[in-house]
Each structure stands twice: as C-alpha cells, then as structure tokens.
Design a protein around this motif. Sequence first.
Motif, PDB file in Angstrom:
ATOM      1  N   SER A 167       0.817  -1.208   0.000  1.00  0.00           N
ATOM      2  CA  SER A 167       0.000   0.000   0.000  1.00  0.00           C
ATOM      3  C   SER A 167       0.854   1.262   0.000  1.00  0.00           C
ATOM      4  CB  SER A 167      -0.928   0.016   1.217  1.00  0.00           C
ATOM      5  OG  SER A 167      -0.183   0.131   2.427  1.00  0.00           O
ATOM      6  N   ASP A 168       2.132   1.122   0.310  1.00  0.00           N
ATOM      7  CA  ASP A 168       3.044   2.270   0.335  1.00  0.00           C
ATOM      8  C   ASP A 168       4.433   1.808  -0.082  1.00  0.00           C
ATOM      9  OD1 ASP A 168       4.266   4.710   0.709  1.00  0.00           O
ATOM     10  OD2 ASP A 168       4.282   4.600   2.899  1.00  0.00           O
ATOM     11  N   GLN A 169       4.562   1.412  -1.342  1.00  0.00           N
ATOM     12  CA  GLN A 169       5.842   0.902  -1.819  1.00  0.00           C
ATOM     13  C   GLN A 169       6.918   1.969  -1.826  1.00  0.00           C
ATOM     14  OE1 GLN A 169       5.805  -2.101  -5.053  1.00  0.00           O
ATOM     15  NE2 GLN A 169       3.618  -1.692  -5.186  1.00  0.00           N
ATOM     16  N   ALA A 170       6.545   3.223  -2.120  1.00  0.00           N
ATOM     17  CA  ALA A 170       7.539   4.299  -2.110  1.00  0.00           C
ATOM     18  C   ALA A 170       8.073   4.518  -0.699  1.00  0.00           C
ATOM     19  CB  ALA A 170       6.927   5.583  -2.657  1.00  0.00           C
TER      20      ALA A 170
ATOM     21  N   GLU B  50      23.970 -11.656 -14.483  1.00  0.00           N
ATOM     22  CA  GLU B  50      24.645 -10.945 -13.412  1.00  0.00           C
ATOM     23  C   GLU B  50      25.350  -9.688 -13.910  1.00  0.00           C
ATOM     24  OE1 GLU B  50      24.711 -15.403 -12.322  1.00  0.00           O
ATOM     25  OE2 GLU B  50      24.827 -14.154 -14.130  1.00  0.00           O
ATOM     26  N   ASP B  51      25.568  -9.580 -15.207  1.00  0.00           N
ATOM     27  CA  ASP B  51      26.193  -8.379 -15.772  1.00  0.00           C
ATOM     28  C   ASP B  51      25.210  -7.231 -15.964  1.00  0.00           C
ATOM     29  OD1 ASP B  51      28.708  -9.522 -15.906  1.00  0.00           O
ATOM     30  OD2 ASP B  51      28.427 -10.266 -17.951  1.00  0.00           O
ATOM     31  N   ASP B  52      23.916  -7.523 -15.899  1.00  0.00           N
ATOM     32  CA  ASP B  52      22.909  -6.490 -16.117  1.00  0.00           C
ATOM     33  C   ASP B  52      22.726  -5.658 -14.853  1.00  0.00           C
ATOM     34  OD1 ASP B  52      22.127  -7.158 -18.805  1.00  0.00           O
ATOM     35  OD2 ASP B  52      21.130  -8.936 -17.984  1.00  0.00           O
ATOM     36  N   PRO B  53      22.958  -4.341 -14.941  1.00  0.00           N
ATOM     37  CA  PRO B  53      22.760  -3.502 -13.753  1.00  0.00           C
ATOM     38  C   PRO B  53      21.282  -3.328 -13.435  1.00  0.00           C
ATOM     39  CG  PRO B  53      23.276  -2.136 -15.652  1.00  0.00           C
ATOM     40  CD  PRO B  53      23.424  -3.562 -16.104  1.00  0.00           C
ATOM     41  N   SER B  54      20.991  -3.018 -12.202  1.00  0.00           N
ATOM     42  CA  SER B  54      19.622  -2.709 -11.814  1.00  0.00           C
ATOM     43  C   SER B  54      19.231  -1.353 -12.385  1.00  0.00           C
ATOM     44  CB  SER B  54      19.503  -2.679 -10.287  1.00  0.00           C
ATOM     45  OG  SER B  54      18.252  -2.145  -9.905  1.00  0.00           O
ATOM     46  N   PRO B  55      18.015  -1.233 -12.918  1.00  0.00           N
ATOM     47  CA  PRO B  55      17.565   0.064 -13.435  1.00  0.00           C
ATOM     48  C   PRO B  55      17.002   0.970 -12.348  1.00  0.00           C
ATOM     49  CG  PRO B  55      15.860  -1.552 -13.815  1.00  0.00           C
ATOM     50  CD  PRO B  55      17.005  -2.284 -13.144  1.00  0.00           C
ATOM     51  N   HIS B  56      16.992   0.492 -11.108  1.00  0.00           N
ATOM     52  CA  HIS B  56      16.316   1.207 -10.030  1.00  0.00           C
ATOM     53  C   HIS B  56      17.314   2.038  -9.219  1.00  0.00           C
ATOM     54  CE1 HIS B  56      13.006  -1.345 -11.122  1.00  0.00           C
ATOM     55  NE2 HIS B  56      13.715  -2.423 -10.832  1.00  0.00           N
ATOM     56  N   SER B  57      17.168   3.342  -9.282  1.00  0.00           N
ATOM     57  CA  SER B  57      18.024   4.257  -8.535  1.00  0.00           C
ATOM     58  C   SER B  57      17.156   5.334  -7.892  1.00  0.00           C
ATOM     59  CB  SER B  57      19.061   4.905  -9.453  1.00  0.00           C
ATOM     60  OG  SER B  57      19.952   3.936  -9.990  1.00  0.00           O
ATOM     61  N   GLY B  58      17.606   5.831  -6.774  1.00  0.00           N
ATOM     62  CA  GLY B  58      16.870   6.876  -6.094  1.00  0.00           C
ATOM     63  C   GLY B  58      15.959   6.344  -5.016  1.00  0.00           C
ATOM     64  N   ALA B  59      15.689   7.182  -4.030  1.00  0.00           N
ATOM     65  CA  ALA B  59      14.938   6.760  -2.850  1.00  0.00           C
ATOM     66  C   ALA B  59      13.513   6.338  -3.162  1.00  0.00           C
ATOM     67  CB  ALA B  59      14.932   7.876  -1.813  1.00  0.00           C
TER      68      ALA B  59
ATOM     69  N   MET C  31      12.094   1.311  -6.883  1.00  0.00           N
ATOM     70  CA  MET C  31      11.878   0.006  -6.258  1.00  0.00           C
ATOM     71  C   MET C  31      12.991  -0.307  -5.257  1.00  0.00           C
ATOM     72  SD  MET C  31      11.278  -3.696  -8.126  1.00  0.00           S
ATOM     73  CE  MET C  31       9.776  -3.119  -8.922  1.00  0.00           C
ATOM     74  N   ARG C  32      12.587  -0.692  -4.050  1.00  0.00           N
ATOM     75  CA  ARG C  32      13.504  -0.996  -2.944  1.00  0.00           C
ATOM     76  C   ARG C  32      14.460   0.160  -2.661  1.00  0.00           C
ATOM     77  NH1 ARG C  32      13.089  -6.772  -1.823  1.00  0.00           N
ATOM     78  NH2 ARG C  32      14.666  -6.429  -0.207  1.00  0.00           N
ATOM     79  N   GLY C  33      14.039   1.377  -3.010  1.00  0.00           N
ATOM     80  CA  GLY C  33      14.845   2.552  -2.724  1.00  0.00           C
ATOM     81  C   GLY C  33      16.138   2.625  -3.511  1.00  0.00           C
ATOM     82  N   GLY C  34      16.222   1.850  -4.606  1.00  0.00           N
ATOM     83  CA  GLY C  34      17.468   1.830  -5.380  1.00  0.00           C
ATOM     84  C   GLY C  34      18.642   1.323  -4.571  1.00  0.00           C
ATOM     85  N   SER C  35      18.364   0.459  -3.594  1.00  0.00           N
ATOM     86  CA  SER C  35      19.400   0.075  -2.626  1.00  0.00           C
ATOM     87  C   SER C  35      20.514  -0.771  -3.240  1.00  0.00           C
ATOM     88  CB  SER C  35      18.773  -0.679  -1.447  1.00  0.00           C
ATOM     89  OG  SER C  35      18.080  -1.833  -1.880  1.00  0.00           O
TER      90      SER C  35
END
Length: 299
Positions: free
Chosen positions: A78-81, A122-131, A134-138
């Motif tokens: 309900s609050d993924q961000a 494993e060579d593919d970087p995550s596209p998720h960055s920033g707070a 998804m998962r806060g770009g952790s």
Amino acid sequence: MRVFVTGATGWIGSAVTDELLAHGHKVVGLARSDEAATALEAKGAIAHRGGLDDLDSLASAAATADGVIHLAFKHDFSDQAGAGRSERAAVQRMLDTLEGSDRPFLLASGLASGVTGRPLTEDDPSPHSGADSMRGGSENLALEYAGRGVRPVALRFAPTVHGRGDHGFTAALTKIAKERGAAGYIGEGSARWAAVHRSDAGQMVRLALENAPAGSRTHAVAEGGLLSRDIAAAIGDYLGLPTVSVAPEDAEAHFGWIARFFGMDLTASSSRTQELLAWTPTGPTLFEDIAAGAYELPE
C-alpha cells in the motif's frame, strides 16, 4: 565470522541463519519481538533487538560485526515508495558504518529489470536508482561502496523461493486457486518466473559472504524461467482443480495484489553465480515441491 543478519527469522533469513551456523559462523540476528529473539536464541544465534527504522540500532550491530547480510524489507504494497525510502535509509546507515573497513555487506534484491527477450544476467545492472524507486534503489547504492572500503554484494532472489512452509507468491497463488475453484494464469500464460529452493538460496548466500568479490551481483536461481501457465497447471493438478486463463483486464480482480507480479517476466540465468561461487543447486524443483504437498492448505 560474526555476521549481523537482518530478516534472520524470515523465510529466506532463517535458512541463511541455519546455513551460517552449520558452517561455524556466529549469527547476530535482528529481532523485532520477543518471539523472534527466542527463536534465534534457540538456534544458538544472538538476538539484537530493533527494527529497520531504528537506524542507530542497525549501525551499532553493523559496527561490531565482521560482515552484514541485509535480508529484511517492509513488504507494504500500500506504500511501496515509503517502504523504499525506509530501505534506502537503513542500507545507507549500515554502509556508512562499514565504510573503510573492507567488510562484506550483502543485501537482498530482485530480478525486476528493463531486460526483455532474454534472461537477466549478473552483468545487467539494476535500473532502479533513487529513494523513490523500487527498494529505494538500494542495490545500486550498495554497489557504489565497492570503491569506498566495503565489499558489497547484491543477492538477487528468484520471485519464488520455494519449500515447505513458504508463505510467499506460490502460496498466495495456491490459496487464490482454492478460493476461486480454478488455478488461473494471465492471458496466454507466457510470463516466466525463475525459481529456487530455499535451502539452495541459503547456501548461495553463505558462499557469497565467504567468496564473492566487491561489486558482485549474484543470482539465487535454480530454474531460469517457468511459464505461468505451467505453474498454474501444477497447482491445479495438486488441488484437483481445472486450469484457466484470466483476461489481463480481469487479472487484478481475480488475483488481487499478486496480479502485478504474476504477469511480469522475471527470468534469469545463474550460470556466472554458479561458476563464481562453485554453487550447484540440488534442492527439489518448484513443481516437485507443489506435487509433494509443500503448499498444502488447511481445511
């Protein structure tokens, strides 16, 4: 090693804790409740009281550990961000505590990416960055510390980490099938999910702690991509129910919160992880677990 583990009493974390203890490591597990603390101590682990929002508690445990395995996450759909911002703050604080120590920091991640038409590697970087991502770009945040005196390792888990007692995605699909009287899949059922048995995932995490170089991305994947219609058929066969296609526009009404995930293509290779860590998955397949009653529902 003295290892601080968040999520140590969770589905994956309890397997990781058992694996670490069996191989001579000392586990300090984050415990939010008396029940969690008691479960950890019964295994021979040390309970560290606190939660993901208690940043000082996380920092103090990380400071006295030889390494950190961060598996906990607020699964608040309900609050993924908000969950992502909480995750980023926790990861940032522990990384800052470890900076310059050359100690390992392993964190749970997933296979959701922008890669299409082939398995994620494993060579593919995550596209998720920033707070607010998804998962806060952790994952990307952690890997940035590879040049700052930390040994960060991303642990990308298959969407179904299965086994008896699993209460995750496959358990939810099984419950929905029983309630609906049919095991459903979305559209043509061509979306694919990777899978891994819980025991294999636990072993991979331990090997990554011991051997993975700084900046590594590892894939806890045994089966690279199972068709959603085949997953539904396996559930239907076990329950003695028919398998049906659910129109994409009706998916949310039929499946609820899990619809957004069951329609995603989350397929990946783990060949480089297996080579890097000398890791060979040996546990049951997802379909073997389903057929053996791992997802048996109470009457």
